[in-house]
Design a protein around this motif. Structure first.
Motif, short mmCIF file in Angstrom:
data_model
loop_
_atom_site.label_atom_id
_atom_site.label_comp_id
_atom_site.label_asym_id
_atom_site.label_seq_id
_atom_site.Cartn_x
_atom_site.Cartn_y
_atom_site.Cartn_z
N SER A 138 52.03 31.78 37.98
CA SER A 138 53.03 31.72 36.93
C SER A 138 54.33 31.09 37.45
O SER A 138 54.94 30.24 36.78
CB SER A 138 53.31 33.13 36.40
OG SER A 138 54.26 33.09 35.36
N GLN A 139 54.75 31.49 38.64
CA GLN A 139 55.98 30.93 39.22
C GLN A 139 55.83 29.44 39.50
O GLN A 139 56.75 28.64 39.25
CB GLN A 139 56.33 31.68 40.50
CG GLN A 139 56.75 33.12 40.28
CD GLN A 139 56.97 33.88 41.57
OE1 GLN A 139 57.04 33.29 42.64
NE2 GLN A 139 57.05 35.20 41.47
N ILE A 140 54.67 29.04 40.02
CA ILE A 140 54.44 27.62 40.32
C ILE A 140 54.39 26.80 39.04
O ILE A 140 54.90 25.68 38.98
CB ILE A 140 53.13 27.46 41.13
CG1 ILE A 140 53.28 28.14 42.50
CG2 ILE A 140 52.76 26.00 41.31
CD1 ILE A 140 51.96 28.38 43.21
N GLN A 141 53.79 27.36 37.99
CA GLN A 141 53.77 26.67 36.70
C GLN A 141 55.18 26.45 36.18
O GLN A 141 55.51 25.38 35.65
CB GLN A 141 52.94 27.48 35.69
CG GLN A 141 51.44 27.42 35.93
CD GLN A 141 50.67 28.43 35.12
OE1 GLN A 141 51.24 29.37 34.56
NE2 GLN A 141 49.36 28.28 35.05
N ASP A 142 56.03 27.47 36.33
CA ASP A 142 57.43 27.33 35.90
C ASP A 142 58.13 26.22 36.68
O ASP A 142 58.86 25.41 36.11
CB ASP A 142 58.17 28.66 36.10
CG ASP A 142 57.77 29.72 35.10
OD1 ASP A 142 57.21 29.35 34.04
OD2 ASP A 142 58.01 30.91 35.36
N ASP A 155 46.30 22.18 36.55
CA ASP A 155 45.50 23.35 36.91
C ASP A 155 45.10 23.34 38.38
O ASP A 155 45.18 24.36 39.07
CB ASP A 155 44.24 23.41 36.04
CG ASP A 155 44.52 23.87 34.61
OD1 ASP A 155 45.65 24.36 34.36
OD2 ASP A 155 43.62 23.75 33.76
N LEU A 156 44.63 22.20 38.87
CA LEU A 156 44.18 22.13 40.26
C LEU A 156 45.34 22.32 41.24
O LEU A 156 45.20 23.03 42.25
CB LEU A 156 43.48 20.79 40.53
CG LEU A 156 42.04 20.67 40.03
CD1 LEU A 156 41.51 19.26 40.26
CD2 LEU A 156 41.13 21.69 40.73
N LEU A 157 46.48 21.71 40.95
CA LEU A 157 47.62 21.86 41.86
C LEU A 157 48.14 23.29 41.87
O LEU A 157 48.43 23.85 42.94
CB LEU A 157 48.74 20.90 41.48
CG LEU A 157 48.56 19.42 41.85
CD1 LEU A 157 49.86 18.66 41.60
CD2 LEU A 157 48.16 19.26 43.32
N VAL A 158 48.26 23.89 40.71
CA VAL A 158 48.76 25.26 40.64
C VAL A 158 47.80 26.21 41.33
O VAL A 158 48.21 27.08 42.11
CB VAL A 158 48.98 25.68 39.17
CG1 VAL A 158 49.24 27.18 39.06
CG2 VAL A 158 50.15 24.90 38.56
N HIS A 159 46.52 26.04 41.07
CA HIS A 159 45.49 26.88 41.69
C HIS A 159 45.56 26.75 43.21
O HIS A 159 45.56 27.77 43.94
CB HIS A 159 44.11 26.44 41.19
CG HIS A 159 42.97 27.12 41.86
ND1 HIS A 159 42.44 28.32 41.44
CD2 HIS A 159 42.22 26.75 42.94
CE1 HIS A 159 41.43 28.66 42.22
NE2 HIS A 159 41.28 27.73 43.14
N ALA A 160 45.64 25.53 43.71
CA ALA A 160 45.65 25.29 45.15
C ALA A 160 46.88 25.91 45.80
O ALA A 160 46.78 26.60 46.83
CB ALA A 160 45.59 23.79 45.43
N MET A 194 47.83 33.51 29.48
CA MET A 194 48.88 32.49 29.55
C MET A 194 48.84 31.74 30.87
O MET A 194 49.03 30.52 30.91
CB MET A 194 50.25 33.14 29.33
CG MET A 194 50.42 33.70 27.92
SD MET A 194 51.86 34.78 27.72
CE MET A 194 53.19 33.57 27.80
N VAL A 195 48.59 32.47 31.96
CA VAL A 195 48.50 31.82 33.27
C VAL A 195 47.25 30.95 33.35
O VAL A 195 47.29 29.82 33.84
CB VAL A 195 48.51 32.87 34.39
CG1 VAL A 195 48.18 32.23 35.74
CG2 VAL A 195 49.87 33.56 34.47
N GLN A 196 46.12 31.47 32.84
CA GLN A 196 44.88 30.69 32.88
C GLN A 196 44.97 29.46 31.97
O GLN A 196 44.40 28.42 32.28
CB GLN A 196 43.69 31.56 32.44
CG GLN A 196 43.35 32.69 33.38
CD GLN A 196 43.08 32.21 34.79
OE1 GLN A 196 43.74 32.64 35.73
NE2 GLN A 196 42.14 31.31 34.95
N TYR A 197 45.69 29.60 30.88
CA TYR A 197 45.85 28.46 29.97
C TYR A 197 46.57 27.32 30.67
O TYR A 197 46.22 26.15 30.52
CB TYR A 197 46.60 28.91 28.72
CG TYR A 197 46.80 27.82 27.71
CD1 TYR A 197 45.70 27.11 27.19
CD2 TYR A 197 48.07 27.47 27.27
CE1 TYR A 197 45.89 26.10 26.27
CE2 TYR A 197 48.26 26.46 26.35
CZ TYR A 197 47.16 25.78 25.86
OH TYR A 197 47.34 24.76 24.96
N GLY A 198 47.60 27.66 31.45
CA GLY A 198 48.21 26.66 32.32
C GLY A 198 49.30 25.81 31.72
O GLY A 198 49.76 24.86 32.35
#
Length: 347
Positions: free
Chosen positions: A336-340, A237-242, A65-69
């Motif tokens: 996960s928190q940043i995606q939320d 994806d790039l922003l969350v990853h960074a 779920m986290v990788q899916y983004g």
């Protein structure tokens, strides 16, 4: 400019994943209940192994779920169905073998949901297939569990209805069925591990592979709506990853990777964020859109090469296996928190 960072198809898959996660919690609760209620040591041991698998698969599903983004909440109808099943499992209306029968049906539902998501990923995009690949492991194990549960139902049901045990050789037939499934699914069962989590380097590499896949997809299409969809996923994806790396990984590696090397990674990601926001203001139909994406990926490529060579080597030389797995868990939680937070800011 890019009209939306969200895509209906991707959001629909996210909802299916959220439903699977909610159902996975129910499977775990059921198995805990069966272990406490069953006196037969052989059957209890089998449920304990299923419980161990399902706890691990909960972690695999969370990683997917986290990788899916793309985040979503489970459907109300799914929550209602789970509440009804919980009431049945905790009540006295059903015999124990009937409760196990309901559990087997839930396993089947989970298998079909995983297979459906796999099929949808083939339609939506290669990057989705990359992100959800670990579902293959969960699908295999749930199918193997189904075969074992059929044996448990036969055993418990025969005892309940006749007071006698079924014929000998029951578990042998079950094991043959599981072995046959293993031949069908091949190497899908790759997550059988006592590890706490993935190695942080593998988790970061999954992100790198996904963004490269998105870039390849963008290069292969002139469909403006598809370009918009793919850029929306790349942007998030790039922003969350960074941000997750800056919160969790870089502070950890700085003492042994060095201030200069670590600061270079921070600076590259700041440049990536600046470029992403510039591209967001360009119409995907504009010829400049793909050119700016290429320039962005040149920066991303340099960044990836540095991380996967010198930073990964430094992590390997300075962090033991447990520390690398703990770092992966913290990185995944931060993502996960940043995606939320990102999803909330877009509402």
């Amino acid at each position: 400019m890019v009209k939306s960072l969200d895509d209906v198809k991707r959001s629909a898959i996210a909802m299916e994943l959220a439903d699977m996660a909610e159902l996975q919690k129910l499977l775990i609760a059921n198995e805990q209940q069966f272990i406490s209620e069953i006196s037969d040591s052989d059957v209890r041991d089998r449920f304990q192994k299923m419980l161990d698998d399902d706890r691990k698969n909960m972690g695999v599903l969370e990683t997917v779920m986290v990788q899916y983004g793309v985040k979503a909440e489970p459907r109300d109808v799914t929550k209602q169905m789970i509440e009804q099943v919980q009431q049945l499992m905790q009540g006295s209306e059903l015999k124990l073998f009937q409760k196990v029968g309901q559990h087997e049906l839930l396993k089947h539902k989970q298998v079909m949901a995983g297979l459906l998501i796999h099929k949808c990923s083939q339609v939506v995009g290669a990057d989705v297939a990359v992100a959800i690949a670990p579902l293959n492991t969960i699908n295999f194990e749930n199918r193997a569990h189904q075969e074992q549960l059929k044996g448990v139902i036969e055993l418990l049901g025969t005892r309940e209805l006749t007071g006698k045990d079924p014929e000998q050789g029951l578990w042998g037939r079950v094991q043959d069925a599981v072995a046959a499934l293993s031949g069908v699914f091949g190497s899908a069962a790759t997550q059988n591990t006592d590890k706490q989590d993935m190695d942080i380097r593998d988790l970061i590499r999954l992100d790198h592979n996904k963004v490269n896949t998105i870039y390849t997809e963008m290069g292969a299409t002139e469909d403006v709506s598809k370009l918009e969809e793919l850029f929306g996923q790349m942007y998030k994806d790039l922003l969350v990853h960074a941000k997750a790396e800056e919160q969790v990984v870089y502070p950890k590696v700085r003492p042994f990777y060095g201030d200069d090397n670590t600061q270079e990674l921070f600076d590259e990601q700041a440049e990536m964020e600046r470029m992403l926001n510039e591209i967001k203001s360009i119409d995907p139909a504009n010829s400049q859109f793909k050119e700016r994406i290429k320039q962005l990926m040149d920066v991303v490529g340099d960044h990836i090469r540095q991380e996967e060579s010198t930073m990964f080597a430094a992590i390997g030389n300075n962090c033991n296996e447990q520390q690398r797995e703990q770092l992966a868990s913290e990185f995944k939680s931060a993502k996960s928190q940043i995606q939320d937070q990102m999803a909330a800011s877009m509402k």
